[in-house]
Design a protein around this motif. Sequence first.
Motif, PDB file in Angstrom:
ATOM      1  N   ALA A  54       0.872  14.045   8.154  1.00 50.93           N
ATOM      2  CA  ALA A  54      -0.478  14.594   8.281  1.00 50.93           C
ATOM      3  C   ALA A  54      -0.411  16.108   8.073  1.00 50.93           C
ATOM      4  CB  ALA A  54      -1.044  14.277   9.661  1.00 50.93           C
ATOM      5  N   GLY A  55      -1.385  16.639   7.364  1.00 52.70           N
ATOM      6  CA  GLY A  55      -1.439  18.076   7.114  1.00 52.70           C
ATOM      7  C   GLY A  55      -0.863  18.501   5.782  1.00 52.70           C
ATOM      8  N   VAL A  56      -0.148  17.619   5.108  1.00 50.94           N
ATOM      9  CA  VAL A  56       0.420  17.918   3.795  1.00 50.94           C
ATOM     10  C   VAL A  56      -0.715  17.920   2.775  1.00 50.94           C
ATOM     11  CG1 VAL A  56       1.933  17.072   1.969  1.00 50.94           C
ATOM     12  CG2 VAL A  56       2.690  17.006   4.343  1.00 50.94           C
ATOM     13  N   VAL A  57      -0.722  18.953   1.917  1.00 49.41           N
ATOM     14  CA  VAL A  57      -1.758  19.065   0.899  1.00 49.41           C
ATOM     15  C   VAL A  57      -1.207  18.521  -0.419  1.00 49.41           C
ATOM     16  CG1 VAL A  57      -3.245  20.671  -0.354  1.00 49.41           C
ATOM     17  CG2 VAL A  57      -2.712  21.109   2.052  1.00 49.41           C
ATOM     18  N   ILE A  58      -1.961  17.621  -1.044  1.00 51.41           N
ATOM     19  CA  ILE A  58      -1.573  17.034  -2.323  1.00 51.41           C
ATOM     20  C   ILE A  58      -2.666  17.363  -3.338  1.00 51.41           C
ATOM     21  CG2 ILE A  58      -1.027  14.902  -3.544  1.00 51.41           C
ATOM     22  CD1 ILE A  58      -0.286  13.732  -0.754  1.00 51.41           C
ATOM     23  N   ILE A  76       4.130  11.019  -7.565  1.00 48.49           N
ATOM     24  CA  ILE A  76       5.016  11.564  -8.596  1.00 48.49           C
ATOM     25  C   ILE A  76       4.194  12.346  -9.625  1.00 48.49           C
ATOM     26  CG2 ILE A  76       6.649  10.980 -10.440  1.00 48.49           C
ATOM     27  CD1 ILE A  76       7.517   8.616  -8.689  1.00 48.49           C
ATOM     28  N   GLY A  77       4.641  13.593  -9.885  1.00 51.05           N
ATOM     29  CA  GLY A  77       3.971  14.461 -10.836  1.00 51.05           C
ATOM     30  C   GLY A  77       2.863  15.309 -10.236  1.00 51.05           C
ATOM     31  N   ARG A  78       2.539  15.117  -8.995  1.00 52.40           N
ATOM     32  CA  ARG A  78       1.476  15.884  -8.351  1.00 52.40           C
ATOM     33  C   ARG A  78       2.069  17.055  -7.583  1.00 52.40           C
ATOM     34  NH1 ARG A  78      -3.049  12.110  -5.975  1.00 52.40           N
ATOM     35  NH2 ARG A  78      -4.424  13.416  -7.168  1.00 52.40           N
ATOM     36  N   GLU A  79       1.256  18.070  -7.368  1.00 51.37           N
ATOM     37  CA  GLU A  79       1.677  19.214  -6.572  1.00 51.37           C
ATOM     38  C   GLU A  79       1.473  18.890  -5.104  1.00 51.37           C
ATOM     39  OE1 GLU A  79       0.103  23.009  -7.662  1.00 51.37           O
ATOM     40  OE2 GLU A  79       0.180  22.510  -9.788  1.00 51.37           O
ATOM     41  N   ILE A  80       2.442  19.316  -4.291  1.00 54.67           N
ATOM     42  CA  ILE A  80       2.390  19.037  -2.860  1.00 54.67           C
ATOM     43  C   ILE A  80       2.762  20.314  -2.113  1.00 54.67           C
ATOM     44  CG2 ILE A  80       4.766  18.208  -2.748  1.00 54.67           C
ATOM     45  CD1 ILE A  80       3.808  16.077  -0.745  1.00 54.67           C
ATOM     46  N   GLU A  81       2.163  20.493  -0.940  1.00 49.73           N
ATOM     47  CA  GLU A  81       2.427  21.675  -0.124  1.00 49.73           C
ATOM     48  C   GLU A  81       2.503  21.256   1.338  1.00 49.73           C
ATOM     49  OE1 GLU A  81       0.254  25.932   0.922  1.00 49.73           O
ATOM     50  OE2 GLU A  81      -0.408  24.763  -0.803  1.00 49.73           O
ATOM     51  N   SER A  82       3.499  21.804   2.043  1.00 54.29           N
ATOM     52  CA  SER A  82       3.654  21.483   3.461  1.00 54.29           C
ATOM     53  C   SER A  82       2.481  22.030   4.251  1.00 54.29           C
ATOM     54  CB  SER A  82       4.971  22.046   4.004  1.00 54.29           C
ATOM     55  OG  SER A  82       4.978  23.450   3.926  1.00 54.29           O
ATOM     56  N   ALA A  83       2.297  21.530   5.460  1.00 55.87           N
ATOM     57  CA  ALA A  83       1.164  21.931   6.293  1.00 55.87           C
ATOM     58  C   ALA A  83       1.190  23.419   6.605  1.00 55.87           C
ATOM     59  CB  ALA A  83       1.155  21.119   7.582  1.00 55.87           C
ATOM     60  N   SER A 114       0.827  -1.204   0.000  1.00 55.93           N
ATOM     61  CA  SER A 114       0.000   0.000   0.000  1.00 55.93           C
ATOM     62  C   SER A 114       0.864   1.258   0.000  1.00 55.93           C
ATOM     63  CB  SER A 114      -0.915  -0.013   1.225  1.00 55.93           C
ATOM     64  OG  SER A 114      -1.615   1.193   1.340  1.00 55.93           O
ATOM     65  N   THR A 115       1.937   1.253   0.780  1.00 53.86           N
ATOM     66  CA  THR A 115       2.857   2.395   0.830  1.00 53.86           C
ATOM     67  C   THR A 115       3.511   2.612  -0.518  1.00 53.86           C
ATOM     68  OG1 THR A 115       3.264   1.990   3.181  1.00 53.86           O
ATOM     69  CG2 THR A 115       4.840   3.372   2.029  1.00 53.86           C
ATOM     70  N   PHE A 116       3.935   1.526  -1.197  1.00 60.27           N
ATOM     71  CA  PHE A 116       4.528   1.642  -2.531  1.00 60.27           C
ATOM     72  C   PHE A 116       3.537   2.269  -3.513  1.00 60.27           C
ATOM     73  CE2 PHE A 116       7.541  -2.110  -1.652  1.00 60.27           C
ATOM     74  CZ  PHE A 116       8.578  -1.245  -1.326  1.00 60.27           C
ATOM     75  N   ALA A 117       2.292   1.831  -3.457  1.00 59.29           N
ATOM     76  CA  ALA A 117       1.280   2.363  -4.367  1.00 59.29           C
ATOM     77  C   ALA A 117       1.045   3.851  -4.102  1.00 59.29           C
ATOM     78  CB  ALA A 117      -0.019   1.581  -4.218  1.00 59.29           C
ATOM     79  N   GLN A 118       0.961   4.233  -2.840  1.00 59.84           N
ATOM     80  CA  GLN A 118       0.757   5.638  -2.498  1.00 59.84           C
ATOM     81  C   GLN A 118       1.940   6.489  -2.942  1.00 59.84           C
ATOM     82  OE1 GLN A 118       0.075   5.668   1.705  1.00 59.84           O
ATOM     83  NE2 GLN A 118      -2.054   5.015   1.526  1.00 59.84           N
ATOM     84  N   SER A 170      11.213   3.501   6.625  1.00 62.61           N
ATOM     85  CA  SER A 170      10.391   2.631   7.476  1.00 62.61           C
ATOM     86  C   SER A 170       9.303   3.416   8.200  1.00 62.61           C
ATOM     87  CB  SER A 170      11.268   1.894   8.490  1.00 62.61           C
ATOM     88  OG  SER A 170      11.916   2.834   9.331  1.00 62.61           O
ATOM     89  N   ASP A 171       9.516   4.721   8.397  1.00 59.58           N
ATOM     90  CA  ASP A 171       8.528   5.513   9.121  1.00 59.58           C
ATOM     91  C   ASP A 171       7.753   6.488   8.237  1.00 59.58           C
ATOM     92  OD1 ASP A 171      10.736   7.081   8.642  1.00 59.58           O
ATOM     93  OD2 ASP A 171      10.730   8.046  10.604  1.00 59.58           O
ATOM     94  N   GLY A 172       7.906   6.392   6.918  1.00 61.23           N
ATOM     95  CA  GLY A 172       7.127   7.266   6.061  1.00 61.23           C
ATOM     96  C   GLY A 172       7.745   7.488   4.692  1.00 61.23           C
ATOM     97  N   ILE A 173       7.243   8.521   4.015  1.00 65.18           N
ATOM     98  CA  ILE A 173       7.641   8.834   2.643  1.00 65.18           C
ATOM     99  C   ILE A 173       8.261  10.230   2.614  1.00 65.18           C
ATOM    100  CG2 ILE A 173       6.789   9.212   0.295  1.00 65.18           C
ATOM    101  CD1 ILE A 173       4.448   7.346   0.993  1.00 65.18           C
ATOM    102  N   MET A 174       9.362  10.384   1.886  1.00 62.04           N
ATOM    103  CA  MET A 174       9.988  11.678   1.671  1.00 62.04           C
ATOM    104  C   MET A 174       9.828  12.018   0.195  1.00 62.04           C
ATOM    105  SD  MET A 174      11.703  14.226   3.014  1.00 62.04           S
ATOM    106  CE  MET A 174      12.465  13.631   4.510  1.00 62.04           C
TER     107      MET A 174
END
Length: 130
Positions: free
Chosen positions: A125-129, A86-93, A77-81, A108-112
Amino acid sequence: MNVPAIGNTTNAAQSAAGKAQTVDYQSFLRLLVAQMKNQDPTSPMESTDYVAQLATFSQVEQSVQINSKLDGILQASTFAQAGDLIGREIESADGTIKGTVESVRLYSDGIMARLEDGQELPVWAGVVIR
């Protein structure tokens, strides 16, 4: 099953913490046979006690297998997410970091997420995609 020598408790604790201790079905049977050989002949263990031990071990073994399979599902599930970012806009909280995701790195504790401008943003949590 390894049993560290008594004496240097620091090394024993480090050794136990560093290695995952597992007992498989064959180890359990060896322990059961040793228990039967070394029991008090004047007060033998009831056969129902042996069956109860075997049932308990079987339940623990099944729980370990279920946890292993759930870990695999979570990783998939983490790999799929991560791939979907990739290619999407992201914004910090707090809105200080934003951009288009160029690549992702899994930990192991998340995605960078690495943005096109070279900045990195942890996906919490709080990151806008968008």
